[in-house]
Design a protein around this motif. Sequence first.
Motif, PDB file in Angstrom:
ATOM      1  N   LYS A  18       1.092   4.186   5.034  1.00  0.00           N
ATOM      2  CA  LYS A  18       1.888   3.641   6.131  1.00  0.00           C
ATOM      3  C   LYS A  18       1.460   4.340   7.409  1.00  0.00           C
ATOM      4  O   LYS A  18       1.304   5.558   7.443  1.00  0.00           O
ATOM      5  N   SER A  19       1.269   3.574   8.457  1.00  0.00           N
ATOM      6  CA  SER A  19       0.914   4.189   9.736  1.00  0.00           C
ATOM      7  C   SER A  19       2.180   4.434  10.535  1.00  0.00           C
ATOM      8  O   SER A  19       3.225   3.815  10.314  1.00  0.00           O
ATOM      9  N   SER A  63       0.825  -1.201   0.000  1.00  0.00           N
ATOM     10  CA  SER A  63       0.000   0.000   0.000  1.00  0.00           C
ATOM     11  C   SER A  63       0.863   1.257   0.000  1.00  0.00           C
ATOM     12  O   SER A  63       1.998   1.247   0.460  1.00  0.00           O
TER      13      SER A  63
END
Length: 94
Positions: free
Chosen positions: A85-86, A82
């Motif tokens: 990004k956290s 993805s």
Amino acid sequence: MLIAPCRAQSIGRFVLTPSRTVELGARLAEECLTDEALASPIRFLSDSLCLGRASGTAGAVESSLWIARQYEHMGLMPMGDSFFKSFTAGGKVC
């Protein structure tokens, strides 16, 4: 709204030397970086639809989805599964 692809994106096959790279970069910048090409994303991201873009808000989500679509449209690929990004900031997962 998507950023229109630049007509100079296809450059064919040739060997890039440092001087050729600079020449090519200057040509692409001249053809692609128009006032409208730069202003269009700024207009969208500063639009009230994005609601200020503060972390965790609907505006931030809309803005980040729009940017991810732009990356995909340009042919960029995410690192991993993805573009999103956290991270942790101030004890909160963002």
